[in-house]
Write a protein that holds these residues in place. Structure first.
Motif, short mmCIF file in Angstrom:
data_model
loop_
_atom_site.label_atom_id
_atom_site.label_comp_id
_atom_site.label_asym_id
_atom_site.label_seq_id
_atom_site.Cartn_x
_atom_site.Cartn_y
_atom_site.Cartn_z
N ILE A 1 -0.90 5.89 5.33
CA ILE A 1 -1.67 6.48 4.35
C ILE A 1 -3.15 8.03 4.83
O ILE A 1 -3.79 7.30 5.59
CB ILE A 1 -1.77 5.53 3.95
CG1 ILE A 1 -0.99 4.85 2.72
CG2 ILE A 1 -1.67 6.53 2.29
CD1 ILE A 1 0.71 5.34 2.75
N VAL B 1 -8.91 -4.55 4.23
CA VAL B 1 -7.94 -3.38 3.25
C VAL B 1 -8.00 -2.20 3.56
O VAL B 1 -7.49 -0.71 4.52
CB VAL B 1 -8.56 -3.46 2.33
CG1 VAL B 1 -7.63 -2.74 0.70
CG2 VAL B 1 -8.01 -4.69 1.67
N ALA B 2 -9.35 -0.72 4.40
CA ALA B 2 -9.14 -0.37 5.21
C ALA B 2 -8.23 0.18 5.80
O ALA B 2 -7.74 1.46 5.76
CB ALA B 2 -10.86 0.15 5.07
N VAL C 1 -5.49 9.76 4.02
CA VAL C 1 -6.66 9.67 3.62
C VAL C 1 -7.35 11.65 3.01
O VAL C 1 -7.83 11.42 4.08
CB VAL C 1 -7.74 8.58 4.17
CG1 VAL C 1 -8.88 8.75 2.83
CG2 VAL C 1 -7.43 7.46 4.40
N ILE D 1 0.82 -0.37 0.50
CA ILE D 1 -0.05 -0.09 0.02
C ILE D 1 0.84 0.91 0.21
O ILE D 1 0.69 2.21 -0.81
CB ILE D 1 -0.79 0.09 1.02
CG1 ILE D 1 -1.44 -0.94 1.21
CG2 ILE D 1 -1.75 0.71 1.08
CD1 ILE D 1 -2.80 -1.26 2.16
N ARG D 2 1.81 1.26 0.94
CA ARG D 2 2.97 2.00 1.29
C ARG D 2 3.96 2.62 -0.09
O ARG D 2 3.61 4.07 -0.89
CB ARG D 2 3.82 2.56 1.93
CG ARG D 2 3.33 3.23 3.53
CD ARG D 2 4.00 3.19 4.67
NE ARG D 2 5.43 1.21 4.29
CZ ARG D 2 5.35 0.51 4.99
NH1 ARG D 2 3.48 0.02 5.93
NH2 ARG D 2 5.74 -0.59 5.50
N ALA E 1 1.02 4.08 -2.83
CA ALA E 1 0.90 5.78 -2.34
C ALA E 1 1.87 6.69 -2.82
O ALA E 1 1.15 7.37 -2.92
CB ALA E 1 0.69 5.70 -1.11
N PHE F 1 -4.72 -0.28 4.97
CA PHE F 1 -4.24 1.45 4.36
C PHE F 1 -4.36 2.31 5.85
O PHE F 1 -3.45 3.37 5.80
CB PHE F 1 -5.62 1.65 4.15
CG PHE F 1 -5.39 3.18 3.22
CD1 PHE F 1 -4.93 2.77 1.44
CD2 PHE F 1 -5.17 4.14 3.49
CE1 PHE F 1 -4.99 3.59 0.72
CE2 PHE F 1 -5.06 5.07 2.18
CZ PHE F 1 -5.33 4.96 1.68
N ASP F 2 -5.17 2.44 6.90
CA ASP F 2 -4.86 3.36 8.36
C ASP F 2 -3.47 1.98 8.90
O ASP F 2 -2.95 3.22 8.77
CB ASP F 2 -6.24 2.82 9.16
CG ASP F 2 -7.28 3.68 8.73
OD1 ASP F 2 -7.08 4.35 7.24
OD2 ASP F 2 -8.80 3.16 8.88
N GLU G 1 -6.69 6.14 -1.90
CA GLU G 1 -8.18 5.48 -0.69
C GLU G 1 -8.28 4.02 -0.78
O GLU G 1 -8.19 3.53 -1.80
CB GLU G 1 -9.54 5.78 -0.99
CG GLU G 1 -9.30 7.71 -1.88
CD GLU G 1 -10.85 8.33 -2.09
OE1 GLU G 1 -12.03 7.77 -0.54
OE2 GLU G 1 -11.20 8.48 -3.18
N PRO G 2 -8.56 3.80 -0.03
CA PRO G 2 -8.88 1.78 0.26
C PRO G 2 -9.93 1.19 -0.60
O PRO G 2 -9.22 0.02 -1.19
CB PRO G 2 -8.86 1.84 1.88
CG PRO G 2 -9.31 3.03 2.17
CD PRO G 2 -8.89 4.08 1.00
N LEU H 1 -7.78 0.31 -4.23
CA LEU H 1 -6.79 -1.06 -4.42
C LEU H 1 -7.91 -2.22 -4.00
O LEU H 1 -9.38 -2.23 -3.06
CB LEU H 1 -6.28 -0.61 -2.52
CG LEU H 1 -5.64 0.73 -2.86
CD1 LEU H 1 -4.58 0.58 -1.55
CD2 LEU H 1 -4.12 0.29 -3.44
#
Lengths: 267, 267, 267, 267, 267, 267, 267
Positions: free
Chosen positions: F239, F230-231, F241, F196-197, F200, F234-235, F207-208, F211
């Motif tokens: 990252i 995934v969300a 949002v 994810i990073r 990003a 993400f947090d 945004e989640p 992905l």
């Protein structure tokens, strides 16, 4: 030999005629042959002699791997010139024909018949689409019904019988020597000598190590002449070997020419 | 004969018409025939005569290997002109047809039928894609039902029957002699003489050694005329042989022309 | 008829339309037909008449070998114009269809059906890739159910039925004579005469020897009219034969035109 | 090496000759080989040595996945250079031939025979339409009848036997080292050292991690030399390893070159 | 409709899109249809009516051989426009489908199904390489489940159902008459009259002899309307027939247009 | 990267080399991959992680239908980038190979073997005529003999093994993050976070919902990570949002880009 | 969208990439879709709704023959846009797949599976030579496992799942309405109304007669909405129908546009 815009229109398709009745792809394939080192064939009273020139591009290359002379059948051999990979295909084709002839008819193929198997195959590649002509020429020689015979097969697929001839680069000078010196009653050794002298006429620095020699006689069939005998024949032929310095220079030349030679598969 | 940009648009595809209804590849194939040495055919009361001209490009080339005259069947033969490798394919095709006819029907093929087998095959190469026309013409002659017949097959695949005609280079001058001198009641020897005189009309330095002669008669079938008889017929035809000096010159010419001739497979 | 750069874009591919909906290769094939000597067909009350013009390019060419008229089946014949080798292929195709019809159905093929076999085959060569159209047109005529019928097949593959028509060069002048003089109740001899007069309208020096005539009637099937009858019909048609001097001139013309005619297979 | 408009005319069709007898697509395929990292083969008295250079374009790429050295059979291996995907096809082809040989004849394939299977296949792709040449070269080496042998196969399909040679980029400098230092009596370790020194002659920053080494001996067959032994050989060969800073720089270089390297499949 | 250089880039390959999403070869094939004489189809309460215009290019051409109207099956017929040879192929294709349907399913093919067999075949020729689109359009009409139906098939292979429509040249003017005068309750005779009036709207000199008329009804199936009934319908339709002088002029026109018309196979 | 007239000469034929040894069609296919959204693969100590970016061009498009991640076999999956329709073909091909392997050998296919099936197939499309290369790249990852492995297959057909890598647009920036942060002992969750990073790093507004994430482990096989996880990841990845306004803007952007996105099948 | 000389180099061969990674023939095929009238698909809580616009080019054309909506299987239907003949081929292909699925597996094909059969087939036409892409797009919708699903298939062969979308001309404006008004809980009637309003957003003169509507529900399967219900839904959707004068004008427009529309098969 040719040039200009007109020419471009005809040489893109392998099997098209130009307005003056030429097939340019065939003529360009001949150029590929002319780029290669020459191979001489001499028909003598005792048999057929092949003398081929092949100077390795590096001292580390195995000279015998630059195969220019090949046995096709017990009493038939070949010398090649031009695009090496193409020549190898033709030689394999000829060998398969010779083997097939033995299987089908129980007897060895004749020299003339074998030549025509090859030239028929070569001609097809000048007429059908989806391919290019072979960029190689072959001398095919041997004993047929006890008599030595020598043929040449060119990229158009035309077979011709010769008393003595040459394929590959520098043909004009070499053929002149053959025409001046050839006679019906040459011995096998005479033939070897004539082949060497003819090649020397084009190359001032020719050395025994640059040559491969083979003979085909009724008694011994296809016979590769060993290196020492080639050197002896070289002396006997009265060719002056360049001195060591020249030799060293020549080696340097080979080195210098390395990258160029690599980019060139006509040997 | 043709020229300019318009032409280029039509000659790249083997089987396309130009706006004036010509098939240029076929016409260029005819040019390939015109580049070759001429072959004459003469129908006589006794049989068909072929006289072909073929001067070797080197004194070491076996003249008989420049095969222009060939037996196709017992009573049928052929004379060729143009691209040698193409002509050989057509001759092989004709021979296979003649053999096949014997196998299928138990009898020899007729001269006309054999000609049409050949021209059908030739025409296909002018219409289908993926190939080029044959750059060779054939005279096909022989005995059919006891009568001599003579046909010509050109690169378009058109068969025509002739009393006497010529294929290859210098046709106009040669055909004129044939038209002036031919008559229905020629003997076989007359026919040979006429063929020689016709070829001589185009070549001041013609010699017996430049000629190959064959006859086809009901009695003897296909017969190659030996070299001494050709020389005798040459004398009988009243052709002046150039003297030795000229001969030597001619040999020089052959040598000089060597490289050019090699690049040319129309013989 | 057409010209300029636009045209070049469309005529290289055998089977493409031009922006105005034409298929140029087909139109160029028609030009090949127009380059040929004309052939006339006349339907009479008694049968179909073919009169074809074919002047040999040399006095040594066998006139009958310039075959323009051919029997296809007992009661069906054909006259051709255009590229000779192509016409021969179509004639062979038609003969095979006629034979096949007899084998399959045990009866002769109809004139219309046979014409359509031919035109279907011709059309395919205008639509599929890898080939070119046929550069020849045929008249196909004969007796079908006791009635004479006459069809024309052109290079597009279009069949049309005619009372009388012409294919080949000089069509406009010839067709005008046919339109003026044709009537439903012509006898067979009237038809022959009309055919001759129509061809004479385009050629001041027409001679009986330039003509081939054939008739197809219910009673006699396909019949080649012998040369003396053609000459008689020629006289009866009221055509003035050029005098001997003119004749000699004409022979000279044939000679002079020799090289050109050779390069042209549309006869 | 070549340039201008003339060239464009010949390089669009895979299997056409240029007027000077070259096949440009083959020469361009050689360029693809020259763009790749070099692979060295050395024949020693004890066996064949392969030393291949392959520097990963990212530190995250598994080095062993940039496979340059492969076992083909128990006593035969290969080193490749040029277009990676093409080389893989050739290697698979060679393996299938080796397996097939065992199945058909119950014995391992010879090194020379295997090389010629490969070069025959490569040559076909230079002559037939509908394909392009292979943009890869192979060294094929191993033990045949107890003797070490080493061959090179180039994009033209030409096989050559070598004492020691290199394929891929920077050939001239590398081959010079081989020619200067190679001798008949090298031990296997000598061979590894020579290969490393030869590659180092072209690359100042060569590190053990950039190298893959394999040996083929009669006793042990195909053997991948482990990384630590490569490093030891590297030291033994007297090559100065660049210091850490240089190493870091080099890693940066790899990063910087990332996008370019990705667009390039010749490794 | 289109023009300039851009267009040339897209119309050489039969199956390519232009940047604006057109397939030019299909549009050019439509031009071939527009070059042809028009054919009208009218669906009436009693059945389908076809009225086709076809003026022979010569008074000696059999009008019925310019076949524009054809029976496809007992209750289905077709009218064609455009390239005649192409139309004939499509008509033969449709007939074979109709016969095949009877063989496979034991019942006549429906009008809509038959149209779609044809348009599927037409579409394939617009998408696959090695061929060109058909330069012809068909109207296909007949009785299906007791109801009259009328379809048009164009060179793109699109089928559309119509109450009344026209294919071929001059469509705009003819379709306008059909749109103004057509109504659901037309009798068969009304339909014939409407068809004639529609064609007359585009051609001041239309005569009964220029027309072919056919009807398809449930009771009588496909029926060719005899010439005298066409003439009567012509009078009934209130079309003024041009006087004799004009008629003679028209014949002259046909003669004058002879050579042009011959070069044009869209009728 | 390339430009000018020279280039045009080489890029029209799919399988030709340029003078500098490149195959342009392959390089253009790579451009098709670069136009697509990126997909990241990360090999961790516990298994392989795929993180793919795919932003729908409309709020009405079902996000899951923009399939970038696919299960190929129980323990093997793939992530794609580039031309969507091409990628789907490759994925289907890979699945069939995996199934076939089970049928033939009764066991699952290895990750490396499966990758090579795919790259062999891809390579063929770069060498044979009549096709174009695939405009898609795949990451293929999974568990082989208990160990996680990750491969990339590019349009040239070259397979490479990676610890972590990215295919598709913006590779340079993304790969830099992977190189900086990847270590041998990453947990599966670490791997998801790293992926994810990395993505990003190239996209400020990630945004989640943009992905898709999947993992392959020995215990659980191929596993699609649900949207809420995934969300959370993400947090956890830290990252930021973008706020709602930006989100709305982004939706507008998607709308505005609608027509462009439709014209583009590289996602 | 694109332009200039560069582009011409890439769009002549169906399956080549341009330097920026595009396949122009696919993009031009999309233009063919954009030239057609739009078709809307809406997934509702109760089932899938198709609303297609198709205004006949003549008042005599049977509106239902401009088939835009088709049943593929009991619970699956399709809406098309673009080149009509191409769309018909795809629809037939889809039907055969649906039937084959029933035969092979004894159960109806799923909506997603059927879409992928179609897109696989479409993709092949973008990669293999000898064909062009399909110039048509399809919406495929229906009930799968009791749930409504809606897919779009474009000329690249990419399948996407949608809540509601449009194919054909004027997509941007229509899709905006769908995005604004679509919600998860739409009834079937709501869906019809939304489809009509979306199409009206692009066409001020939309009338009920220009529309075809179909629904697919679990209970009733594929259902064609009768004309009166469409008119009622039109009123319910709150679209203002243009008055009679405008209607008459519109008819005139259709007439005026007649010739143009005929030349255009994208409807």
């Amino acid at each position: 030999m040719m040039g200009g815009n007109d020419q471009q229109a005809y040489d893109r398709g392998t099997s098209l005629f130009s307005p003056d009745g030429r097939i340019y792809q065939v003529e360009y394939a001949r150029e590929a042959v002319s780029r290669g080192a020459p191979s001489v064939g001499v028909r003598t009273a005792e048999g057929v002699v092949f003398v081929a020139m092949s100077r390795a591009s590096s001292t580390l290359m195995e000279a015998e791997s630059i195969e220019k002379l090949h046995k096709l059948d017990d009493h038939v051999g070949t010398a090649s010139a031009g695009h090496v990979a193409d020549a190898r295909q033709l030689i394999d084709f000829a060998r398969r024909q010779a083997q097939g002839n033995r299987l089908r008819y129980g007897e060895p193929v004749g020299v003339e018949a074998l030549t025509k198997y090859v030239t028929d195959h070569v001609q097809e590649n000048t007429q059908r689409g989806g391919t290019r002509p072979y960029g190689a020429a072959l001398l095919i020689g041997g004993i047929e019904n006890g008599e030595p015979r020598l043929f040449a097969a060119d990229p158009s697929g035309t077979p011709n019988e010769w008393k003595a001839t040459v394929i590959g680069g520098g043909r004009k000078a070499i053929q002149e020597v053959l025409e001046e010196e050839w006679s019906e009653d040459l011995s096998l050794d005479d033939g070897v000598g004539l082949g060497i002298r003819a090649l020397a006429a084009r190359d001032d620095e020719l050395e025994p190590g640059d040559l491969a020699v083979a003979t085909i006689t009724d008694a011994d069939g296809y016979h590769t002449v060993p290196e020492d005998e080639v050197a002896a024949a070289f002396d006997a032929a009265g060719i002056e070997v360049p001195d060591d310095d020249a030799d060293a220079d020549d080696a340097d030349d080979a080195d210098d020419a390395d990258d160029d030679a690599d980019a060139d598969d006509a040997e």
